[in-house]
Enzyme design. Sequence first.
Site, PDB file in Angstrom:
ATOM      1  N   LYS A  36       0.844  -1.202   0.000  1.00 14.06           N
ATOM      2  CA  LYS A  36       0.000   0.000   0.000  1.00 14.06           C
ATOM      3  C   LYS A  36       0.881   1.254   0.000  1.00 14.06           C
ATOM      4  CE  LYS A  36      -0.309  -0.232   5.030  1.00 14.06           C
ATOM      5  NZ  LYS A  36      -1.048  -0.821   6.138  1.00 14.06           N
ATOM      6  N   ARG A 133     -11.059  -0.263  15.089  1.00 17.54           N
ATOM      7  CA  ARG A 133     -10.977   0.511  13.845  1.00 17.54           C
ATOM      8  C   ARG A 133     -12.114   0.027  12.941  1.00 17.54           C
ATOM      9  NH1 ARG A 133      -5.324   0.908  10.555  1.00 17.54           N
ATOM     10  NH2 ARG A 133      -5.696  -1.318  10.273  1.00 17.54           N
ATOM     11  N   HIS A 165      -6.130  -7.604  13.091  1.00 18.36           N
ATOM     12  CA  HIS A 165      -4.934  -6.760  13.082  1.00 18.36           C
ATOM     13  C   HIS A 165      -4.501  -6.454  14.509  1.00 18.36           C
ATOM     14  CE1 HIS A 165      -2.021  -4.257  11.149  1.00 18.36           C
ATOM     15  NE2 HIS A 165      -2.523  -3.108  11.547  1.00 18.36           N
ATOM     16  N   ARG A 224       0.953 -10.918   7.073  1.00 17.41           N
ATOM     17  CA  ARG A 224       1.021  -9.681   6.263  1.00 17.41           C
ATOM     18  C   ARG A 224       2.294  -8.914   6.580  1.00 17.41           C
ATOM     19  NH1 ARG A 224      -3.943  -9.643   8.722  1.00 17.41           N
ATOM     20  NH2 ARG A 224      -3.327  -7.852   9.985  1.00 17.41           N
ATOM     21  N   TYR A 268      14.499  31.444   6.358  1.00 18.08           N
ATOM     22  CA  TYR A 268      13.210  32.048   6.740  1.00 18.08           C
ATOM     23  C   TYR A 268      13.122  32.222   8.254  1.00 18.08           C
ATOM     24  CZ  TYR A 268      10.991  31.303   2.149  1.00 18.08           C
ATOM     25  OH  TYR A 268      10.643  31.341   0.836  1.00 18.08           O
ATOM     26  N   CYS A 315      13.149  24.966   3.893  1.00 15.19           N
ATOM     27  CA  CYS A 315      12.219  25.664   2.987  1.00 15.19           C
ATOM     28  C   CYS A 315      11.384  24.626   2.238  1.00 15.19           C
ATOM     29  CB  CYS A 315      12.975  26.514   1.977  1.00 15.19           C
ATOM     30  SG  CYS A 315      14.292  27.518   2.657  1.00 15.19           S
ATOM     31  N   MET A 316      10.521  25.081   1.348  1.00 10.99           N
ATOM     32  CA  MET A 316       9.706  24.147   0.569  1.00 10.99           C
ATOM     33  C   MET A 316      10.588  23.255  -0.317  1.00 10.99           C
ATOM     34  SD  MET A 316       6.583  24.868  -2.097  1.00 10.99           S
ATOM     35  CE  MET A 316       5.541  25.732  -0.952  1.00 10.99           C
ATOM     36  N   ASP A 317      11.614  23.850  -0.922  1.00 11.05           N
ATOM     37  CA  ASP A 317      12.413  23.123  -1.917  1.00 11.05           C
ATOM     38  C   ASP A 317      13.912  23.110  -1.642  1.00 11.05           C
ATOM     39  OD1 ASP A 317       9.931  23.188  -3.470  1.00 11.05           O
ATOM     40  OD2 ASP A 317      10.464  25.285  -3.827  1.00 11.05           O
TER      41      ASP A 317
END
Length: 387
Positions: A36, A133, A165, A224, A268, A315-317
């Site tokens: 998944k 759950r 589970h 699993r 920043y 930062c973002m990038d």
Amino acid sequence: MEYLKRTWCEIHLDHLYYNIKQLQETAQKKLMGIVKADAYGHGDVYTAKVLQQAGIDFFGVSNVNEALNLRQAGIQGEILVLGYTPVEMVQTLISNQITQTVHCTEYAKLLNLQISGSQTLKVHLKIDTGMNRIGFVQNQTADSTDEILALKALQALTICGIFTHFPCADSFDLQDAAFTQQQITYFNQLIERLNANHLYFEVIHTQNSAGIINYANSVCNYARAGIAMYGLNPSSDIKIDLKLKPVLSLKTVVTMVKQVPQGVDIGYGRTYHTSRPMKIATLPIGYADGYYRSFSNRADILLHGTRCKVVGRVCMDQLMIDVTHLEQVQLGDIATVIGMDGKECITADELAQLADTIHYEVVCSISKRVPRVYYQHGIEIGFLDHS
Ligand SMILES: *Cc1c(COP(=O)(O)O)cnc(C)c1O
């Protein structure tokens, strides 16, 4: 075609294969490979192919789109959707031979209603033995036997499997261990009662990775396996050290190196102030790549086999690291964000602890714009680049 060599993941498929073999030996039963969330960020199709080479013929995913992705790539064998599929999509499940988890009678009836003619949908029943759950509740006060037997009347559903589970199989706390044992007892009692009423299951499974390592359950014929296949121990509480090999490493490059004087601010919010002249390197990785902003001024990154501190905000990038202690740093040098460089190593677990989370989340967070490059026997065999 070349992948974008800005920030990328290296996925070592040999390690994946090795980890699966270790787990198969420990589990002493067949494994369902949990792929998944794009195989925990490792790339589901590449991962599923290695799993097949290792003898795994059953895959677990979170939703129908993940299942379709595997089918469209030609992955055969069984696929179980562990979570919810909208009932309107039942035809997609059937025509792609995807097995659906059924977690309550209401959902079972809705699915059954949607199926026409002589078609049938394969299902596994999810039993809730304590996690609260999803699932048919089975515990000291609730017995789902009759409710489950009544599902036999739903002609369009073929019940092939049953599972539960464990929410704390990764903990050695005495109460947690007793809780898990209790879950096993509830589950096994239910199986016994259903069998006594002539309902049998082809596939029975309870253990996740921690369950495989810490608990045995002989009633089951499948387990699993998720996180441990990817080379990460489910927690530090493990009975057997399988010497797992991390499959993923995360790399980036130096884009700029500069000397800065004492008394300047970096990044920043001016959260880092230089108390001495420093050498700073900038790297093109940020929170949009999945490198958390909470690593600001906390995490280390490896360069030339040594640890360098992240300075200032992520930062973002991009982000900045302190390389004052390094003689030779230049544009293009490769930095290791997760993985080994010489004798040093930064694990997903180390980063998880800094961010007050678990390594599962760290690897799943590495975003789609980070290309995945695949290695087998030390040779690059392919890449995925969505950027
Ligand atoms: C994700 C998942 C697993 C795999 O768990 P790991 O701890 O990664 O081994 C097993 N079972 C279910 C139902 C899951 O959702």
